[in-house]
Scaffold this motif. Structure first.
Motif, short mmCIF file in Angstrom:
data_model
loop_
_atom_site.label_atom_id
_atom_site.label_comp_id
_atom_site.label_asym_id
_atom_site.label_seq_id
_atom_site.Cartn_x
_atom_site.Cartn_y
_atom_site.Cartn_z
N VAL A 93 0.84 -1.20 0.00
CA VAL A 93 0.00 0.00 0.00
C VAL A 93 0.87 1.25 0.00
O VAL A 93 2.01 1.23 0.46
N SER A 94 0.30 2.32 -0.50
CA SER A 94 1.04 3.58 -0.57
C SER A 94 0.66 4.53 0.56
O SER A 94 1.33 5.55 0.74
N TYR A 95 -0.38 4.21 1.33
CA TYR A 95 -0.78 5.12 2.39
C TYR A 95 -1.63 4.37 3.42
O TYR A 95 -2.12 3.27 3.17
N MET A 96 -1.79 5.00 4.59
CA MET A 96 -2.57 4.45 5.68
C MET A 96 -3.93 5.15 5.68
O MET A 96 -3.99 6.37 5.57
N ASP A 97 -5.03 4.41 5.78
CA ASP A 97 -6.35 5.03 5.66
C ASP A 97 -7.18 4.99 6.95
O ASP A 97 -8.36 5.29 6.93
N GLY A 104 -5.82 3.21 16.02
CA GLY A 104 -6.04 3.10 14.59
C GLY A 104 -4.92 2.34 13.92
O GLY A 104 -5.14 1.53 13.01
N TYR A 105 -3.70 2.57 14.35
CA TYR A 105 -2.55 1.86 13.78
C TYR A 105 -2.53 0.40 14.22
O TYR A 105 -2.10 -0.47 13.46
N ARG A 106 -2.98 0.12 15.42
CA ARG A 106 -3.07 -1.28 15.83
C ARG A 106 -4.09 -2.03 14.99
O ARG A 106 -3.86 -3.18 14.60
N ALA A 107 -5.20 -1.38 14.70
CA ALA A 107 -6.23 -2.02 13.88
C ALA A 107 -5.70 -2.31 12.49
O ALA A 107 -5.91 -3.40 11.92
N LEU A 145 3.47 6.86 16.06
CA LEU A 145 2.52 5.93 15.46
C LEU A 145 3.22 4.79 14.71
O LEU A 145 2.80 3.64 14.79
N PHE A 146 4.30 5.09 14.01
CA PHE A 146 5.00 4.03 13.29
C PHE A 146 5.54 2.97 14.23
O PHE A 146 5.62 1.78 13.87
N ASP A 147 5.91 3.37 15.43
CA ASP A 147 6.42 2.40 16.40
C ASP A 147 5.36 1.34 16.73
O ASP A 147 5.70 0.20 17.06
N VAL A 148 4.09 1.73 16.64
CA VAL A 148 3.01 0.76 16.84
C VAL A 148 3.10 -0.32 15.77
O VAL A 148 2.97 -1.52 16.04
N TRP A 149 3.31 0.10 14.53
CA TRP A 149 3.42 -0.88 13.45
C TRP A 149 4.63 -1.78 13.65
O TRP A 149 4.55 -2.99 13.41
N LEU A 150 5.76 -1.22 14.06
CA LEU A 150 6.94 -2.05 14.30
C LEU A 150 6.67 -3.11 15.35
O LEU A 150 7.13 -4.25 15.25
N GLU A 151 5.91 -2.72 16.37
CA GLU A 151 5.63 -3.65 17.47
C GLU A 151 4.52 -4.64 17.15
O GLU A 151 4.55 -5.80 17.60
#
Length: 256
Positions: A93-97, A104-107, A145-151
Motif C-alpha cells: 500500500v502507498s498510504y494508511m487510511d 487506529g494503527y493497531r487495527a 505511530l509508526f512504532d506501533v506498526w513495528l511492534e
C-alpha cells in the motif's frame, strides 16, 4: 550505489504513462534505471502487456503501490494476480487510511499481518510505503505511530518502504530505524527537496543528506532505491538528473 538496484517510481511520470506507456518506459530505461515501481495503474495496459513493455526495455518491476482497499475483500485476488503476472517481489500500500491514533494503527497492523500472510502464500512480500503522518505522535499517549506498526506487525510478514523526504518532513530521524530495523526496510524512496518547507526538487538540488542517511545501512547492496518526485514540472529531467546524481553518490562505510 548499485546500479541494478536503482529504480524509478512511476507516479513521478503518471501523466506521461497515461498518455504513452511504451514511450515512458523507454525513457526511464534510457535514463539508466533497472527497476520500476508502478503506482495504481499500468498506463491503460493489462499487467501482462505492461510486463512485456518493461522487459523489452530491460526493466523489471520490483514492487507496486496500491490503495488499502485493493487488499480487502474480492479485490485482493486481482491485486496479487497482477503482482505475480508482473514478476515482482513486493506488493503493498502507498498510504494508511485509518485513524491517526495508536489504536487506529493497531487495527491496521492486524490487517497488514493478514495481507502479509496472504501475499506470502503466493510467494510475494507485502510492504507499506511511509509518509510523514506515520512518524507523528498519538495525540493522547505521545507514542510515535509508526512504532506501533513495528511492534504489532510480524517481521516475517510485513515490510516497509521508508521515504527519506517524508520522514524528514515529519521531523523524525531515519538513522535509529535504519540501524535497528534495517531488514524491515528492503525498499527506500529516494526523494529530495527541503522537507521542513514542503518543497520537492530533483535529486541533488535539495537539502536531503542521502550519503549521511544511507551510511547507517550495513547491507547497502541488498536494498532497492526507488527515486521519486511527486510533482511533475519536468518528469523527463527528473528521471535523468536524479539517476545521474544517485548513481554517482558515494556512501561512507557504516558508522559504529
Amino acid at each position: 550505489m548499485p546500479p541494478g538496484h536503482i529504480g524509478f517510481q512511476l507516479y513521478s511520470v503518471r501523466d506521461m504513462l497515461a498518455a504513452d506507456p511504451e514511450g515512458t518506459l523507454a525513457m526511464v530505461a534510457d535514463a539508466g534505471y533497472a527497476e520500476i515501481e508502478p503506482a495504481y495503474t499500468y498506463g491503460g495496459r493489462t499487467a501482462a502487456q505492461f510486463r512485456r513493455i518493461a522487459e523489452r526495455n530491460g526493466l523489471r518491476v520490483i514492487g507496486s503501490h496500491h490503495a488499502p482497499d485493493d487488499f480487502r475483500g474480492a479485490k485482493a485476488q486481482q491485486t496479487f494476480d497482477n503482482a505475480l503476472t508482473l514478476g515482482q517481489q513486493y506488493v503493498g500500500v502507498s498510504y494508511m487510511d485509518g485513524p491517526q491514533t495508536a489504536e487506529g494503527y493497531r487495527a491496521m497492523a492486524r490487517e497488514m499481518n493478514q495481507w502479509g500472510r496472504a501475499a506470502g502464500a503466493r510467494g510475494l512480500r507485502w510492504y507499506a510505503h511511509l509518509h510523514d503522518n506515520e512518524f507523528h505522535q498519538d495525540p493522547k499517549t505521545g507514542q510515535t505511530l509508526f512504532d506501533v506498526w513495528l511492534e504489532e506487525t510480524d517481521p516475517d510478514l510485513v515490510w516497509f518502504e521508508m521515504d527519506l523526504y517524508w520522514i524528514l518532513r515529519a521531523g523524525a530521524d531515519p538513522a535509529p530505524y535504519l540501524r535497528s530495523y534495517e531488514e524491515r526496510f528492503p525498499m527506500l524512496h529516494i526523494k529530495d527537496g527541503v522537507p521542513r518547507e514542503g518543497v520537492e526538487t530533483d535529486l541533488g538540488e535539495g537539502s536531503v543528506d542521502f550519503a549521511g542517511i544511507l551510511a547507517h545501512l550495513r547491507r547497502l547492496p541488498r536494498h532497492h532505491y526507488v527515486i521519486e518526485r511527486d510533482q511533475q514540472p519536468d518528469p523527463v529531467r527528473t528521471a535523468h538528473v536524479s539517476y545521474d546524481y544517485f548513481r554517482a553518490l558515494r556512501v561512507p562505510l557504516p558508522r559504529g
